[in-house]
Design a protein around this motif. Structure first.
Motif, PDB file in Angstrom:
ATOM      1  N   PRO A 143       0.817  -1.218   0.000  1.00 14.05           N
ATOM      2  CA  PRO A 143       0.000   0.000   0.000  1.00 14.05           C
ATOM      3  C   PRO A 143       0.849   1.267   0.000  1.00 14.05           C
ATOM      4  CG  PRO A 143      -0.037  -1.021   2.171  1.00 14.05           C
ATOM      5  CD  PRO A 143       0.685  -1.964   1.252  1.00 14.05           C
ATOM      6  N   ALA A 144       0.330   2.295  -0.661  1.00 13.92           N
ATOM      7  CA  ALA A 144       0.884   3.648  -0.592  1.00 13.92           C
ATOM      8  C   ALA A 144      -0.200   4.506   0.045  1.00 13.92           C
ATOM      9  CB  ALA A 144       1.239   4.152  -1.981  1.00 13.92           C
ATOM     10  N   TRP A 145       0.191   5.448   0.875  1.00 10.87           N
ATOM     11  CA  TRP A 145      -0.778   6.315   1.539  1.00 10.87           C
ATOM     12  C   TRP A 145      -0.088   7.592   1.974  1.00 10.87           C
ATOM     13  CZ3 TRP A 145       1.806   2.422   3.872  1.00 10.87           C
ATOM     14  CH2 TRP A 145       2.415   2.677   5.091  1.00 10.87           C
ATOM     15  N   SER A 146      -0.866   8.541   2.439  1.00 15.72           N
ATOM     16  CA  SER A 146      -0.345   9.807   2.949  1.00 15.72           C
ATOM     17  C   SER A 146      -0.922  10.047   4.341  1.00 15.72           C
ATOM     18  CB  SER A 146      -0.725  10.955   2.019  1.00 15.72           C
ATOM     19  OG  SER A 146      -0.184  10.742   0.731  1.00 15.72           O
ATOM     20  N   SER A 147      -0.145  10.768   5.174  1.00 13.09           N
ATOM     21  CA  SER A 147      -0.596  11.061   6.529  1.00 13.09           C
ATOM     22  C   SER A 147      -0.159  12.464   6.941  1.00 13.09           C
ATOM     23  CB  SER A 147      -0.019  10.048   7.517  1.00 13.09           C
ATOM     24  OG  SER A 147      -0.363  10.410   8.850  1.00 13.09           O
ATOM     25  N   PRO A 148      -1.111  13.266   7.459  1.00 14.12           N
ATOM     26  CA  PRO A 148      -0.755  14.579   8.012  1.00 14.12           C
ATOM     27  C   PRO A 148      -0.432  14.495   9.504  1.00 14.12           C
ATOM     28  CG  PRO A 148      -3.118  14.370   7.938  1.00 14.12           C
ATOM     29  CD  PRO A 148      -2.559  13.074   7.382  1.00 14.12           C
ATOM     30  N   ASP A 149      -0.372  13.283  10.058  1.00 12.58           N
ATOM     31  CA  ASP A 149      -0.270  13.100  11.511  1.00 12.58           C
ATOM     32  C   ASP A 149       1.113  12.706  12.020  1.00 12.58           C
ATOM     33  OD1 ASP A 149      -3.012  13.655  11.738  1.00 12.58           O
ATOM     34  OD2 ASP A 149      -3.504  11.561  11.314  1.00 12.58           O
ATOM     35  N   ILE A 150       2.141  12.787  11.190  1.00 15.43           N
ATOM     36  CA  ILE A 150       3.481  12.397  11.628  1.00 15.43           C
ATOM     37  C   ILE A 150       4.180  13.583  12.293  1.00 15.43           C
ATOM     38  CG2 ILE A 150       5.707  11.436  10.946  1.00 15.43           C
ATOM     39  CD1 ILE A 150       3.318   9.484  10.605  1.00 15.43           C
ATOM     40  N   VAL A 151       4.286  14.685  11.579  1.00 14.60           N
ATOM     41  CA  VAL A 151       4.892  15.922  12.084  1.00 14.60           C
ATOM     42  C   VAL A 151       3.957  17.069  11.726  1.00 14.60           C
ATOM     43  CG1 VAL A 151       6.856  17.517  11.900  1.00 14.60           C
ATOM     44  CG2 VAL A 151       7.248  15.033  11.837  1.00 14.60           C
TER      45      VAL A 151
ATOM     46  N   TRP B 161      14.743   5.299  18.992  1.00 12.61           N
ATOM     47  CA  TRP B 161      14.050   5.758  17.785  1.00 12.61           C
ATOM     48  C   TRP B 161      13.687   7.234  17.901  1.00 12.61           C
ATOM     49  CZ3 TRP B 161      13.061   3.411  13.198  1.00 12.61           C
ATOM     50  CH2 TRP B 161      13.404   2.054  13.114  1.00 12.61           C
ATOM     51  N   HIS B 162      13.898   7.955  16.813  1.00 19.24           N
ATOM     52  CA  HIS B 162      13.435   9.339  16.726  1.00 19.24           C
ATOM     53  C   HIS B 162      11.913   9.303  16.820  1.00 19.24           C
ATOM     54  CE1 HIS B 162      12.421  13.183  14.863  1.00 19.24           C
ATOM     55  NE2 HIS B 162      13.632  13.586  15.192  1.00 19.24           N
ATOM     56  N   GLU B 163      11.325  10.210  17.597  1.00 21.59           N
ATOM     57  CA  GLU B 163       9.886  10.138  17.912  1.00 21.59           C
ATOM     58  C   GLU B 163       8.981  10.124  16.688  1.00 21.59           C
ATOM     59  OE1 GLU B 163       8.058  14.298  18.994  1.00 21.59           O
ATOM     60  OE2 GLU B 163       9.901  13.999  20.135  1.00 21.59           O
ATOM     61  N   SER B 164       9.309  10.862  15.626  1.00 25.29           N
ATOM     62  CA  SER B 164       8.432  10.846  14.455  1.00 25.29           C
ATOM     63  C   SER B 164       8.427   9.473  13.794  1.00 25.29           C
ATOM     64  CB  SER B 164       8.804  11.942  13.453  1.00 25.29           C
ATOM     65  OG  SER B 164      10.129  11.793  13.005  1.00 25.29           O
ATOM     66  N   PHE B 165       9.546   8.760  13.885  1.00 22.39           N
ATOM     67  CA  PHE B 165       9.600   7.439  13.255  1.00 22.39           C
ATOM     68  C   PHE B 165       8.916   6.364  14.091  1.00 22.39           C
ATOM     69  CE2 PHE B 165      12.699   9.870  10.961  1.00 22.39           C
ATOM     70  CZ  PHE B 165      12.365   9.549   9.648  1.00 22.39           C
ATOM     71  N   VAL B 166       8.690   6.617  15.356  1.00 20.09           N
ATOM     72  CA  VAL B 166       7.844   5.720  16.141  1.00 20.09           C
ATOM     73  C   VAL B 166       6.433   5.753  15.538  1.00 20.09           C
ATOM     74  CG1 VAL B 166       6.791   5.343  18.410  1.00 20.09           C
ATOM     75  CG2 VAL B 166       9.223   5.936  18.237  1.00 20.09           C
ATOM     76  N   ARG B 167       5.954   6.926  15.173  1.00 23.90           N
ATOM     77  CA  ARG B 167       4.643   7.051  14.522  1.00 23.90           C
ATOM     78  C   ARG B 167       4.655   6.396  13.144  1.00 23.90           C
ATOM     79  NH1 ARG B 167       5.067  11.737  17.508  1.00 23.90           N
ATOM     80  NH2 ARG B 167       5.891  13.070  15.881  1.00 23.90           N
ATOM     81  N   VAL B 168       5.762   6.556  12.420  1.00 30.90           N
ATOM     82  CA  VAL B 168       5.882   5.947  11.091  1.00 30.90           C
ATOM     83  C   VAL B 168       5.802   4.422  11.200  1.00 30.90           C
ATOM     84  CG1 VAL B 168       7.486   5.534   9.178  1.00 30.90           C
ATOM     85  CG2 VAL B 168       7.158   7.859  10.051  1.00 30.90           C
TER      86      VAL B 168
END
Length: 135
Positions: free
Chosen positions: A65-73, A119-126
């Motif tokens: 899957p490919a997708w987009s998210s405005p919720d990372i940063v 882990w860098h915090e944004s990549f925990v969300r990723v």
């Protein structure tokens, strides 16, 4: 105007479940490949470019899957594209010409493992975004 980022993710199967290609940044912790989408560049083209620039790997878009998210940063729109590459070793290094020439140390992260403080915090969300699509 919202900044657009592209995150090419590379997966492989393993005995304990899928693993995602990650790296240790010498200053910013564990991460996945990510970069800025250039003006007029398609998301897929940006994903392939960033993967090559930061890891040296040449790949093709995969069937994942490919997708987009405005919720990372906040203030950024992140695009995620699954990329297929030839088989890679468990660990390898790449001297990234971008980012001041840092040496990135690549490894495979089991998607079923909860990331810790390395882990860098944004990549925990990723990782969560990828995990919910594959686990």
């Amino acid at each position: 105007m919202r900044a657009e980022k592209v995150c090419p993710y590379v997966l492989r199967g393993a005995e304990d479940g899928p693993e995602v290609l990650a790296f240790r940044h010498p200053l910013a912790g564990c991460q996945l490949v990510k970069g800025t989408l250039e003006p007029g560049e398609s998301v897929e083209a940006g994903a392939l470019r960033e993967l090559a620039e930061e890891s040296g790997l040449i790949g093709v878009p995969a069937k994942g899957p490919a997708w987009s998210s405005p919720d990372i940063v906040q203030g950024q729109l992140w695009h995620f594209v699954s990329i297929a590459v030839p088989p890679q070793p468990d660990h390898f290094e790449f001297l990234c010409a971008d980012d001041s020439g840092h040496l990135f140390r690549f490894f495979w992260w089991p998607l079923g493992t909860v990331p810790g403080g390395e882990w860098h915090e944004s990549f925990v969300r990723v990782l969560y975004e990828i995990r919910v699509r594959y686990m």
